[in-house]
Design a protein around this motif. Structure first.
Motif, PDB file in Angstrom:
ATOM      1  N   ASN A 154      31.946  23.970  57.919  1.00 29.08           N
ATOM      2  CA  ASN A 154      32.245  23.150  59.091  1.00 29.08           C
ATOM      3  C   ASN A 154      33.689  22.651  59.103  1.00 29.08           C
ATOM      4  O   ASN A 154      34.109  22.025  60.066  1.00 29.08           O
ATOM      5  CB  ASN A 154      31.303  21.938  59.157  1.00 29.08           C
ATOM      6  N   SER A 155      34.439  22.923  58.058  1.00 33.58           N
ATOM      7  CA  SER A 155      35.806  22.425  57.953  1.00 33.58           C
ATOM      8  C   SER A 155      36.694  22.972  59.078  1.00 33.58           C
ATOM      9  O   SER A 155      36.707  24.179  59.339  1.00 33.58           O
ATOM     10  CB  SER A 155      36.407  22.829  56.604  1.00 33.58           C
ATOM     11  N   PRO A 156      37.458  22.091  59.721  1.00 29.96           N
ATOM     12  CA  PRO A 156      38.371  22.558  60.773  1.00 29.96           C
ATOM     13  C   PRO A 156      39.545  23.366  60.208  1.00 29.96           C
ATOM     14  O   PRO A 156      40.255  24.023  60.953  1.00 29.96           O
ATOM     15  CB  PRO A 156      38.850  21.265  61.430  1.00 29.96           C
ATOM     16  N   GLU A 157      39.731  23.336  58.884  1.00 35.05           N
ATOM     17  CA  GLU A 157      40.824  24.095  58.255  1.00 35.05           C
ATOM     18  C   GLU A 157      40.542  25.597  58.218  1.00 35.05           C
ATOM     19  O   GLU A 157      41.467  26.388  58.060  1.00 35.05           O
ATOM     20  CB  GLU A 157      41.062  23.583  56.832  1.00 35.05           C
ATOM     21  N   LEU A 158      39.271  25.975  58.355  1.00 33.85           N
ATOM     22  CA  LEU A 158      38.925  27.399  58.339  1.00 33.85           C
ATOM     23  C   LEU A 158      39.214  28.016  59.698  1.00 33.85           C
ATOM     24  O   LEU A 158      38.894  27.435  60.733  1.00 33.85           O
ATOM     25  CB  LEU A 158      37.449  27.592  58.002  1.00 33.85           C
ATOM     26  N   PRO A 159      39.826  29.208  59.703  1.00 34.13           N
ATOM     27  CA  PRO A 159      40.159  29.866  60.971  1.00 34.13           C
ATOM     28  C   PRO A 159      38.944  30.578  61.583  1.00 34.13           C
ATOM     29  O   PRO A 159      38.888  31.796  61.653  1.00 34.13           O
ATOM     30  CB  PRO A 159      41.233  30.869  60.554  1.00 34.13           C
ATOM     31  N   LEU A 160      37.958  29.783  61.990  1.00 38.40           N
ATOM     32  CA  LEU A 160      36.734  30.356  62.554  1.00 38.40           C
ATOM     33  C   LEU A 160      36.446  29.756  63.922  1.00 38.40           C
ATOM     34  O   LEU A 160      36.586  28.547  64.117  1.00 38.40           O
ATOM     35  CB  LEU A 160      35.529  30.044  61.648  1.00 38.40           C
ATOM     36  N   GLY A 161      36.014  30.593  64.838  1.00 36.69           N
ATOM     37  CA  GLY A 161      35.517  30.106  66.119  1.00 36.69           C
ATOM     38  C   GLY A 161      34.070  29.666  65.941  1.00 36.69           C
ATOM     39  O   GLY A 161      33.478  29.810  64.867  1.00 36.69           O
ATOM     40  N   HIS A 162      33.499  29.146  67.017  1.00 35.75           N
ATOM     41  CA  HIS A 162      32.135  28.630  66.938  1.00 35.75           C
ATOM     42  C   HIS A 162      31.135  29.720  66.559  1.00 35.75           C
ATOM     43  O   HIS A 162      30.288  29.523  65.677  1.00 35.75           O
ATOM     44  CB  HIS A 162      31.744  27.977  68.269  1.00 35.75           C
ATOM     45  N   ALA A 163      31.219  30.874  67.205  1.00 33.37           N
ATOM     46  CA  ALA A 163      30.279  31.968  66.937  1.00 33.37           C
ATOM     47  C   ALA A 163      30.443  32.482  65.503  1.00 33.37           C
ATOM     48  O   ALA A 163      29.448  32.751  64.808  1.00 33.37           O
ATOM     49  CB  ALA A 163      30.474  33.099  67.932  1.00 33.37           C
ATOM     50  N   ALA A 164      31.677  32.618  65.052  1.00 27.62           N
ATOM     51  CA  ALA A 164      31.922  33.100  63.688  1.00 27.62           C
ATOM     52  C   ALA A 164      31.415  32.091  62.659  1.00 27.62           C
ATOM     53  O   ALA A 164      30.867  32.472  61.620  1.00 27.62           O
ATOM     54  CB  ALA A 164      33.412  33.351  63.483  1.00 27.62           C
ATOM     55  N   ARG A 165      31.573  30.809  62.954  1.00 30.26           N
ATOM     56  CA  ARG A 165      31.090  29.752  62.056  1.00 30.26           C
ATOM     57  C   ARG A 165      29.558  29.808  61.940  1.00 30.26           C
ATOM     58  O   ARG A 165      29.003  29.729  60.851  1.00 30.26           O
ATOM     59  CB  ARG A 165      31.541  28.394  62.590  1.00 30.26           C
ATOM     60  N   LEU A 166      28.888  29.992  63.081  1.00 29.35           N
ATOM     61  CA  LEU A 166      27.430  30.109  63.066  1.00 29.35           C
ATOM     62  C   LEU A 166      26.987  31.366  62.319  1.00 29.35           C
ATOM     63  O   LEU A 166      25.981  31.346  61.595  1.00 29.35           O
ATOM     64  CB  LEU A 166      26.881  30.122  64.491  1.00 29.35           C
ATOM     65  N   ALA A 167      27.726  32.448  62.475  1.00 29.55           N
ATOM     66  CA  ALA A 167      27.388  33.693  61.775  1.00 29.55           C
ATOM     67  C   ALA A 167      27.538  33.511  60.263  1.00 29.55           C
ATOM     68  O   ALA A 167      26.693  33.992  59.490  1.00 29.55           O
ATOM     69  CB  ALA A 167      28.272  34.829  62.262  1.00 29.55           C
ATOM     70  N   LYS A 168      28.588  32.827  59.822  1.00 26.55           N
ATOM     71  CA  LYS A 168      28.785  32.575  58.387  1.00 26.55           C
ATOM     72  C   LYS A 168      27.674  31.692  57.838  1.00 26.55           C
ATOM     73  O   LYS A 168      27.196  31.898  56.723  1.00 26.55           O
ATOM     74  CB  LYS A 168      30.147  31.922  58.120  1.00 26.55           C
ATOM     75  N   LYS A 169      27.253  30.700  58.612  1.00 25.64           N
ATOM     76  CA  LYS A 169      26.158  29.832  58.174  1.00 25.64           C
ATOM     77  C   LYS A 169      24.861  30.623  58.055  1.00 25.64           C
ATOM     78  O   LYS A 169      24.100  30.437  57.103  1.00 25.64           O
ATOM     79  CB  LYS A 169      25.969  28.670  59.142  1.00 25.64           C
ATOM     80  N   ALA A 170      24.608  31.523  58.999  1.00 30.22           N
ATOM     81  CA  ALA A 170      23.403  32.356  58.943  1.00 30.22           C
ATOM     82  C   ALA A 170      23.454  33.283  57.734  1.00 30.22           C
ATOM     83  O   ALA A 170      22.438  33.495  57.056  1.00 30.22           O
ATOM     84  CB  ALA A 170      23.262  33.164  60.231  1.00 30.22           C
ATOM     85  N   GLU A 171      24.636  33.815  57.443  1.00 29.77           N
ATOM     86  CA  GLU A 171      24.807  34.678  56.275  1.00 29.77           C
ATOM     87  C   GLU A 171      24.526  33.888  54.993  1.00 29.77           C
ATOM     88  O   GLU A 171      23.833  34.365  54.091  1.00 29.77           O
ATOM     89  CB  GLU A 171      26.233  35.224  56.268  1.00 29.77           C
ATOM     90  N   CYS A 172      25.042  32.684  54.918  1.00 30.31           N
ATOM     91  CA  CYS A 172      24.824  31.809  53.765  1.00 30.31           C
ATOM     92  C   CYS A 172      23.334  31.512  53.599  1.00 30.31           C
ATOM     93  O   CYS A 172      22.782  31.603  52.498  1.00 30.31           O
ATOM     94  CB  CYS A 172      25.622  30.524  53.944  1.00 30.31           C
ATOM     95  N   ARG A 173      22.680  31.180  54.681  1.00 29.19           N
ATOM     96  CA  ARG A 173      21.247  30.869  54.656  1.00 29.19           C
ATOM     97  C   ARG A 173      20.451  32.076  54.151  1.00 29.19           C
ATOM     98  O   ARG A 173      19.553  31.939  53.318  1.00 29.19           O
ATOM     99  CB  ARG A 173      20.780  30.470  56.054  1.00 29.19           C
ATOM    100  N   ALA A 174      20.793  33.266  54.627  1.00 28.29           N
ATOM    101  CA  ALA A 174      20.088  34.486  54.217  1.00 28.29           C
ATOM    102  C   ALA A 174      20.270  34.748  52.721  1.00 28.29           C
ATOM    103  O   ALA A 174      19.317  35.122  52.033  1.00 28.29           O
ATOM    104  CB  ALA A 174      20.587  35.675  55.026  1.00 28.29           C
ATOM    105  N   ILE A 175      21.473  34.535  52.227  1.00 27.69           N
ATOM    106  CA  ILE A 175      21.733  34.748  50.795  1.00 27.69           C
ATOM    107  C   ILE A 175      20.920  33.778  49.957  1.00 27.69           C
ATOM    108  O   ILE A 175      20.322  34.148  48.945  1.00 27.69           O
ATOM    109  CB  ILE A 175      23.236  34.629  50.492  1.00 27.69           C
TER     110      ILE A 175
END
Length: 89
Positions: A35-56
């Motif tokens: 959720n850090s604003p320092e990461l160069p991620l848009g909203h959709a990419a941030r949600l995709a990374k969270k889903a990837e983390c959850r799956a792992i």
């Protein structure tokens, strides 16, 4: 419980209970870091990374090999370190 070369290779209920707080803490820290604003991620990419983390972590929850559990925890710590430095894993 299986043995290989005199060492235990399968996690016991005690091993799993001992690792549970560590795993939950790492999971929450990684989600907060994403959720850090320092990461160069848009909203959709941030949600995709969270889903990837959850799956792992869901996949890792089914793991019973001590070596694999240790490797997954090391990978989670490394990922958290990268995220805290503002880099994507």
């Amino acid at each position: 419980m299986a043995k290989a070369g005199g060492g235990l290779i399968w996690a016991t209920a005690e091993d799993l209970a001992r690792n549970r707080p560590v795993v939950l803490s790492l999971y929450r820290q990684i989600l907060r870091a994403l959720n850090s604003p320092e990461l160069p991620l848009g909203h959709a990419a941030r949600l995709a990374k969270k889903a990837e983390c959850r799956a792992i972590f869901i996949f890792g929850a089914e793991e019973r090999s001590l070596h694999n559990i240790r490797d997954l925890l090391d990978a989670a710590r490394h990922t958290l370190g990268l995220l805290n430095r503002g880099r994507l894993p």
